[in-house]
Write an enzyme that holds these catalytic residues in place. Structure first.
Site, PDB file in Angstrom:
ATOM      1  N   SER A   1      -1.522  12.697 -22.936  1.00 49.03           N
ATOM      2  CA  SER A   1      -1.708  12.715 -21.789  1.00 49.03           C
ATOM      3  C   SER A   1      -0.961  11.143 -21.814  1.00 49.03           C
ATOM      4  CB  SER A   1      -2.350  12.852 -20.604  1.00 49.03           C
ATOM      5  OG  SER A   1      -2.380  11.669 -19.440  1.00 49.03           O
TER       6      SER A   1
ATOM      7  N   TYR B   1     -11.202   9.916 -18.715  1.00 45.16           N
ATOM      8  CA  TYR B   1      -9.903  11.662 -18.868  1.00 45.16           C
ATOM      9  C   TYR B   1      -8.728  10.899 -19.978  1.00 45.16           C
ATOM     10  CZ  TYR B   1      -5.415  14.628 -19.160  1.00 45.16           C
ATOM     11  OH  TYR B   1      -4.787  14.159 -19.104  1.00 45.16           O
TER      12      TYR B   1
ATOM     13  N   LYS C   1      -8.284  11.644 -24.000  1.00 46.17           N
ATOM     14  CA  LYS C   1      -7.285  12.377 -25.167  1.00 46.17           C
ATOM     15  C   LYS C   1      -7.177  10.978 -25.866  1.00 46.17           C
ATOM     16  CE  LYS C   1      -6.539  15.449 -22.620  1.00 46.17           C
ATOM     17  NZ  LYS C   1      -6.312  17.194 -23.562  1.00 46.17           N
TER      18      LYS C   1
HETATM   19  C1  UD1 Z   1      -2.259  10.942 -12.596  1.00 50.42           C
HETATM   20  C2  UD1 Z   1      -4.577  11.066 -13.900  1.00 50.42           C
HETATM   21  C3  UD1 Z   1      -2.962  11.445 -15.205  1.00 50.42           C
HETATM   22  C4  UD1 Z   1      -3.213  12.497 -15.500  1.00 50.42           C
HETATM   23  C5  UD1 Z   1      -1.688  13.007 -14.251  1.00 50.42           C
HETATM   24  C6  UD1 Z   1      -1.204  14.508 -14.795  1.00 50.42           C
HETATM   25  C7  UD1 Z   1      -4.590   9.338 -12.487  1.00 50.42           C
HETATM   26  C8  UD1 Z   1      -5.214   7.990 -11.644  1.00 50.42           C
HETATM   27  N1  UD1 Z   1      -4.328   9.977 -13.138  1.00 50.42           N
HETATM   28  O1  UD1 Z   1      -1.700  11.130 -13.030  1.00 50.42           O
HETATM   29  O2  UD1 Z   1      -3.914  10.233 -15.965  1.00 50.42           O
HETATM   30  O3  UD1 Z   1      -2.322  12.161 -17.179  1.00 50.42           O
HETATM   31  O4  UD1 Z   1      -2.933  13.414 -13.259  1.00 50.42           O
HETATM   32  O5  UD1 Z   1      -2.635  15.231 -14.770  1.00 50.42           O
HETATM   33  O6  UD1 Z   1      -5.409   9.887 -11.764  1.00 50.42           O
HETATM   34  N2  UD1 Z   1      -0.233  10.885  -4.901  1.00 50.42           N
HETATM   35  C9  UD1 Z   1      -0.418  10.593  -3.348  1.00 50.42           C
HETATM   36  N3  UD1 Z   1      -1.158  11.287  -2.457  1.00 50.42           N
HETATM   37  C10 UD1 Z   1      -1.429  12.183  -3.262  1.00 50.42           C
HETATM   38  C11 UD1 Z   1      -1.891  12.428  -4.947  1.00 50.42           C
HETATM   39  C12 UD1 Z   1      -0.555  11.682  -5.431  1.00 50.42           C
HETATM   40  O7  UD1 Z   1       1.175   9.078  -2.865  1.00 50.42           O
HETATM   41  O8  UD1 Z   1      -2.300  13.225  -2.829  1.00 50.42           O
HETATM   42  C13 UD1 Z   1       0.547   9.720  -5.478  1.00 50.42           C
HETATM   43  C14 UD1 Z   1       0.089   8.666  -6.487  1.00 50.42           C
HETATM   44  O9  UD1 Z   1      -0.646   7.449  -5.700  1.00 50.42           O
HETATM   45  C15 UD1 Z   1       1.337   8.694  -7.646  1.00 50.42           C
HETATM   46  C16 UD1 Z   1       2.032  10.145  -7.338  1.00 50.42           C
HETATM   47  O10 UD1 Z   1       1.893  10.228  -6.647  1.00 50.42           O
HETATM   48  O11 UD1 Z   1       2.016   7.159  -6.861  1.00 50.42           O
HETATM   49  C17 UD1 Z   1       2.032  10.559  -8.605  1.00 50.42           C
HETATM   50  O12 UD1 Z   1       0.127  10.911  -8.708  1.00 50.42           O
HETATM   51  P1  UD1 Z   1      -0.271  12.498  -9.525  1.00 50.42           P
HETATM   52  O13 UD1 Z   1       0.455  13.273  -8.970  1.00 50.42           O
HETATM   53  O14 UD1 Z   1      -2.169  12.182  -9.305  1.00 50.42           O
HETATM   54  O15 UD1 Z   1      -0.354  11.761 -10.932  1.00 50.42           O
HETATM   55  P2  UD1 Z   1      -0.676  10.000 -11.639  1.00 50.42           P
HETATM   56  O16 UD1 Z   1      -1.785   9.578 -11.134  1.00 50.42           O
HETATM   57  O17 UD1 Z   1       0.392   9.887 -12.036  1.00 50.42           O
END
Ligand code: UD1
Length: 327
Positions: free
Chosen positions: A116, A140, A144
């Site tokens: 990851s 997590y 990895k």
């Molecule tokens: C997350 C994990 C990462 C993992 C990846 C894939 C965290 C901090 N990181 O990445 O370790 O490898 O998933 O499984 O959890 N967002 C919103 N609202 C939501 C969900 C997300 O605004 O309800 C935003 C987040 O702030 C971010 C983006 O969408 O800016 C992507 O979020 P997400 O899909 O959770 O992935 P990551 O946080 O990048």
């Protein structure tokens, strides 16, 4: 020559199995079915079991003549890993160690590992290159990182060559909607946007709109799951050519904001995405996207699909599978 795919009934695993089968390769899936779905295999051979069961791994390797492995099986919820670290170290690290040890005893010497981009933590600069410092910021991510290091040492000591694929943000579903992501077990942005748009949850919370980005929301590198699956096939080909152990980014090289994901969803679905602005989520980096040059150079792999492909396949899959594989 048969490929064993651990966690092959999961989201990225099942898309990879499908590509291997379509390419005419012999594949055996090994999955506990705790989070995976038998239906996602579209009839591929399945052995139900736990990766920590070395006797079972040994007998599967012997029975099917396994020569190479893709190892997906792992827990992947960052939040849960912080509340229950033992579960993650046990399954993701100890489980991987027992698997790899059993594989070396069985004479398997090639493995592709589902790593990851979270191993980089908050990157000091973007795009992120593979030689950037690694500092995991969650249990997590640490699991990895630890597994990558373990694979490095099995390569040094036992000639078990590996490709660790550091995924950026996997998203999207199959183009014919036959297989896709189970939104009941993920909190990632794209499935959550789909769920909110389809009225199956409350409004999406946008975590932070005061970041120093073009529209104030966080930037990530969303990579289509079919592109990701293709990277695994290319990684197996790389290892089959006798090449050395590497860790490699799998991303597009393009950053997309949360609001851009919402806008693309509204355009493609023709519906409003219900969302509210919320405070920043603890631990979220501002901007993360890959430098994909090393993957192009070593694996001959490059992402083919766009954000629109991700959103349109996700919309198609989720709107026709409201209850996942059960309907
Ligand atoms: C997350 C994990 C990462 C993992 C990846 C894939 C965290 C901090 N990181 O990445 O370790 O490898 O998933 O499984 O959890 N967002 C919103 N609202 C939501 C969900 C997300 O605004 O309800 C935003 C987040 O702030 C971010 C983006 O969408 O800016 C992507 O979020 P997400 O899909 O959770 O992935 P990551 O946080 O990048």
């Amino acid at each position: 020559m048969t490929t064993l795919v651990t966690g092959g009934a999961g989201y990225i695993g099942s898309h990879t199995v499908r590509q291997l089968v379509n390419a005419g390769r012999d594949v055996v899936v090994f999955d506990s079915l705790e989070l995976g779905h038998r239906e996602a295999l579209l009839g591929a051979e399945l052995v139900v079991g736990n990766i920590a069961n070395q006797d079972l791994i040994a007998s599967v390797c012997k029975k099917y003549g396994i020569t190479e492995v893709i190892h997906f099986a792992a827990y992947k919820s960052v939040g849960e890993s912080m509340s229950n670290p033992g579960r993650y170290f046990s399954n993701n690290v100890t489980g991987s160690m027992l698997l790899v040890e059993a594989l070396t005893h069985a004479g398997v010497d090639k493995i592709v590992f589902s790593s990851s981009a979270s191993v980089y933590g908050t990157p000091a600069e973007v795009p992120v290159r593979e030689d950037a410092p690694l500092h995991p910021e969650s249990v997590y991510a640490e699991t990895k990182y630890m597994t990558e290091r373990m694979l490095h040492w099995f390569s040094e000591t036992h000639g078990m060559r590996s490709v660790s694929l550091r995924y950026f943000n996997a998203a999207g579903d199959s183009f014919d909607s036959l297989i896709g992501e189970d939104w009941s077990v993920t909190t990632n942005l794209v499935p959550v946007v789909m769920k909110a748009t389809l009225g199956k949850r409350d409004a999406l919370e946008v975590f932070g709109n005061d970041y120093p980005t073009r529209d104030g929301t966080g930037i990530r590198d969303y990579i289509h799951v079919v592109d990701l699956a293709d990277a695994h096939v290319k990684a197996l080909d790389y290892l089959a050519e006798g090449k050395p152990t590497i860790a490699c980014n799998v991303g597009t090289g393009t950053g997309t904001t949360v609001l851009e994901v919402i806008q693309a969803t509204e355009r493609i679905s023709g519906r409003k995405v219900p969302y509210v602005m919320s405070p920043r989520r603890a631990g979220d980096p501002v901007e993360v996207y890959a430098d994909p040059a090393f993957a192009a150079q070593t694996l001959g792999w490059k992402a083919q699909f766009s954000l629109d492909d991700i959103i349109s396949t996700a919309w198609q899959w989720h709107s026709t599978h409201i209850d996942g594989y059960t309907k």
